[in-house]
Design a protein around this motif. Sequence first.
Motif, PDB file in Angstrom:
ATOM      1  N   TYR A  33      -7.770  13.042   6.721  1.00 28.37           N
ATOM      2  CA  TYR A  33      -9.187  12.687   6.638  1.00 28.37           C
ATOM      3  C   TYR A  33      -9.954  13.583   7.600  1.00 28.37           C
ATOM      4  CZ  TYR A  33      -6.869   8.248   5.375  1.00 28.37           C
ATOM      5  OH  TYR A  33      -6.054   7.278   4.831  1.00 28.37           O
ATOM      6  N   GLN A  48     -11.251  13.011   2.210  1.00 27.61           N
ATOM      7  CA  GLN A  48      -9.857  12.632   2.370  1.00 27.61           C
ATOM      8  C   GLN A  48      -8.999  13.387   1.362  1.00 27.61           C
ATOM      9  OE1 GLN A  48      -8.858   8.685   1.059  1.00 27.61           O
ATOM     10  NE2 GLN A  48      -6.750   8.784   1.792  1.00 27.61           N
ATOM     11  N   ARG A  55      -8.884  12.937  -2.441  1.00 25.08           N
ATOM     12  CA  ARG A  55      -8.752  11.524  -2.778  1.00 25.08           C
ATOM     13  C   ARG A  55     -10.089  10.788  -2.709  1.00 25.08           C
ATOM     14  NH1 ARG A  55      -4.629   7.841  -2.343  1.00 25.08           N
ATOM     15  NH2 ARG A  55      -3.418   9.310  -3.580  1.00 25.08           N
ATOM     16  N   ALA A  56     -10.890  11.084  -1.694  1.00 30.46           N
ATOM     17  CA  ALA A  56     -12.184  10.413  -1.548  1.00 30.46           C
ATOM     18  C   ALA A  56     -13.152  11.352  -0.849  1.00 30.46           C
ATOM     19  CB  ALA A  56     -12.046   9.118  -0.750  1.00 30.46           C
ATOM     20  N   GLY A  97      -2.296   7.178   2.881  1.00 29.27           N
ATOM     21  CA  GLY A  97      -3.717   7.145   2.575  1.00 29.27           C
ATOM     22  C   GLY A  97      -4.215   5.877   1.934  1.00 29.27           C
ATOM     23  N   LEU A  98      -3.440   4.792   2.044  1.00 30.79           N
ATOM     24  CA  LEU A  98      -3.928   3.521   1.525  1.00 30.79           C
ATOM     25  C   LEU A  98      -4.924   2.907   2.501  1.00 30.79           C
ATOM     26  CD1 LEU A  98      -0.592   2.109   0.119  1.00 30.79           C
ATOM     27  CD2 LEU A  98      -2.557   2.918  -1.188  1.00 30.79           C
ATOM     28  N   PRO A  99      -5.825   2.045   2.021  1.00 31.78           N
ATOM     29  CA  PRO A  99      -6.886   1.514   2.889  1.00 31.78           C
ATOM     30  C   PRO A  99      -6.375   0.777   4.117  1.00 31.78           C
ATOM     31  CG  PRO A  99      -7.411   1.089   0.601  1.00 31.78           C
ATOM     32  CD  PRO A  99      -6.015   1.631   0.617  1.00 31.78           C
ATOM     33  N   TYR A 100      -5.176   0.174   4.048  1.00 26.30           N
ATOM     34  CA  TYR A 100      -4.675  -0.567   5.210  1.00 26.30           C
ATOM     35  C   TYR A 100      -3.775   0.261   6.121  1.00 26.30           C
ATOM     36  CZ  TYR A 100      -0.905  -1.071   1.806  1.00 26.30           C
ATOM     37  OH  TYR A 100       0.047  -0.837   0.870  1.00 26.30           O
ATOM     38  N   ASN A 101      -3.553   1.524   5.755  1.00 23.63           N
ATOM     39  CA  ASN A 101      -2.749   2.386   6.625  1.00 23.63           C
ATOM     40  C   ASN A 101      -3.531   2.752   7.873  1.00 23.63           C
ATOM     41  OD1 ASN A 101      -1.325   4.227   3.837  1.00 23.63           O
ATOM     42  ND2 ASN A 101      -0.500   2.468   4.933  1.00 23.63           N
ATOM     43  N   GLU A 102      -2.866   2.711   9.026  1.00 22.53           N
ATOM     44  CA  GLU A 102      -3.522   3.138  10.265  1.00 22.53           C
ATOM     45  C   GLU A 102      -3.800   4.626  10.192  1.00 22.53           C
ATOM     46  OE1 GLU A 102      -1.416   2.184  13.823  1.00 22.53           O
ATOM     47  OE2 GLU A 102      -2.717   3.407  15.100  1.00 22.53           O
ATOM     48  N   GLN A 103      -4.987   5.011  10.603  1.00 25.09           N
ATOM     49  CA  GLN A 103      -5.335   6.419  10.695  1.00 25.09           C
ATOM     50  C   GLN A 103      -5.169   6.858  12.146  1.00 25.09           C
ATOM     51  OE1 GLN A 103      -9.062   7.522   8.771  1.00 25.09           O
ATOM     52  NE2 GLN A 103      -8.771   5.986   7.184  1.00 25.09           N
TER      53      GLN A 103
ATOM     54  N   TYR B  32     -10.916  -4.427   4.765  1.00 18.73           N
ATOM     55  CA  TYR B  32     -10.047  -4.502   5.923  1.00 18.73           C
ATOM     56  C   TYR B  32     -10.909  -4.123   7.128  1.00 18.73           C
ATOM     57  CZ  TYR B  32      -6.301  -4.290   2.428  1.00 18.73           C
ATOM     58  OH  TYR B  32      -5.487  -4.530   1.357  1.00 18.73           O
ATOM     59  N   PHE B  34     -11.219  -3.054  11.368  1.00 20.04           N
ATOM     60  CA  PHE B  34     -10.523  -2.332  12.427  1.00 20.04           C
ATOM     61  C   PHE B  34     -11.418  -2.249  13.672  1.00 20.04           C
ATOM     62  CE2 PHE B  34      -7.347  -0.484   9.520  1.00 20.04           C
ATOM     63  CZ  PHE B  34      -8.010  -0.571   8.307  1.00 20.04           C
ATOM     64  N   TYR B  36     -11.438   0.476  16.928  1.00 23.62           N
ATOM     65  CA  TYR B  36     -10.889   1.673  17.548  1.00 23.62           C
ATOM     66  C   TYR B  36     -11.527   1.845  18.924  1.00 23.62           C
ATOM     67  CZ  TYR B  36      -8.614   3.516  13.337  1.00 23.62           C
ATOM     68  OH  TYR B  36      -7.785   3.709  12.257  1.00 23.62           O
ATOM     69  N   LEU B  51      -6.024  -7.451   8.188  1.00 27.79           N
ATOM     70  CA  LEU B  51      -5.783  -7.177   6.769  1.00 27.79           C
ATOM     71  C   LEU B  51      -5.863  -8.466   5.960  1.00 27.79           C
ATOM     72  CD1 LEU B  51      -2.802  -4.637   7.056  1.00 27.79           C
ATOM     73  CD2 LEU B  51      -5.262  -4.189   7.058  1.00 27.79           C
ATOM     74  N   SER B  94     -12.812  -0.782   5.833  1.00 27.46           N
ATOM     75  CA  SER B  94     -12.303   0.012   4.727  1.00 27.46           C
ATOM     76  C   SER B  94     -12.223  -0.906   3.518  1.00 27.46           C
ATOM     77  CB  SER B  94     -10.927   0.566   5.072  1.00 27.46           C
ATOM     78  OG  SER B  94     -10.374   1.271   3.999  1.00 27.46           O
ATOM     79  N   THR B 101     -13.678   5.241  -5.584  1.00 26.19           N
ATOM     80  CA  THR B 101     -13.948   6.523  -4.946  1.00 26.19           C
ATOM     81  C   THR B 101     -13.970   6.452  -3.427  1.00 26.19           C
ATOM     82  OG1 THR B 101     -16.307   6.113  -5.118  1.00 26.19           O
ATOM     83  CG2 THR B 101     -15.279   7.331  -6.920  1.00 26.19           C
ATOM     84  N   TYR B 103     -11.603   5.068  -1.552  1.00 27.51           N
ATOM     85  CA  TYR B 103     -10.212   4.864  -1.199  1.00 27.51           C
ATOM     86  C   TYR B 103      -9.904   5.348   0.212  1.00 27.51           C
ATOM     87  CZ  TYR B 103      -5.296   4.715  -2.660  1.00 27.51           C
ATOM     88  OH  TYR B 103      -3.995   4.399  -2.850  1.00 27.51           O
ATOM     89  N   GLY B 104      -9.526   4.449   1.107  1.00 23.72           N
ATOM     90  CA  GLY B 104      -9.069   4.864   2.427  1.00 23.72           C
ATOM     91  C   GLY B 104     -10.167   5.264   3.387  1.00 23.72           C
TER      92      GLY B 104
END
Lengths: 114, 118
Positions: A33, A48, A55-56, A97-103, B32, B34, B36, B51, B94, B101, B103-104
């Motif tokens: 990202y 992304q 992807r986005a 790259g899923l929405p709940y994955n930590e970046q 979701y 977060f 930071y 989540l 998120s 579109t 996504y993520g």
Amino acid sequence: DSGVTQTPKHLITATGQRVTLRCSPRSGDLSVYWYQQSLDQGLQFLIQYYNGEERAKGNILERFSAQQFPDLHSELNLSSLELGDSALYFCASSVVGLPYNEQFFGPGTRLTVL
Amino acid sequence: AQSVTQLDSQVPVFEEAPVELRCNYSSSVSVYLFWYVQYPNQGLQLLLKYLSGSTLVKGINGFEAEFNKSQTSFHLRKPSVHISDTAEYFCAVSPADAGGTSYGKLTFGQGTILTVHP
């Protein structure tokens, strides 16, 4: 240390020029990202990639472009630079790259346009 | 589309005092959530995330946050802060749907600067 590397750390250039920012994701992460952090706009999502494919897309200017290469590193190209493009550019990576994955964020590249 | 509002741009507090950083969000889809943290001259680091399940989420460094769906809030708390907690804190959302579109994509609030005084 997040494991995400960005080069260069600082970049000073003039209006109208073109620059390339580089990002290497954490080992094993497939998604990258790009974010822009500026005083007036805050932190904004730009684009992304996942495994080489876009992807986005966020509010990325047409003067900006990015790609992710087969070795998964990514480059953000900024052209016809304007004073307002001065900002901190962050790269982040996540597993798939899923929405709940930590970046995981890199340390950023500070761009100054004079 | 999503938006995030952090209600305080700056929060000064004395060491060992409790602190709450407020975050409200708006979204037409499930999200979701977060928090930071950004220390000076560094990238962002995840403190915690919500989540699903229990609305009280515990994170690193003694921080916790509570998700309130009816009030669309996700406030961050710490019962006793340290000097080392001085940093900027960002709330982000998120979209929870796996397609679309956005996504993520993380949408961030404007940030809250927490300054802990001795």
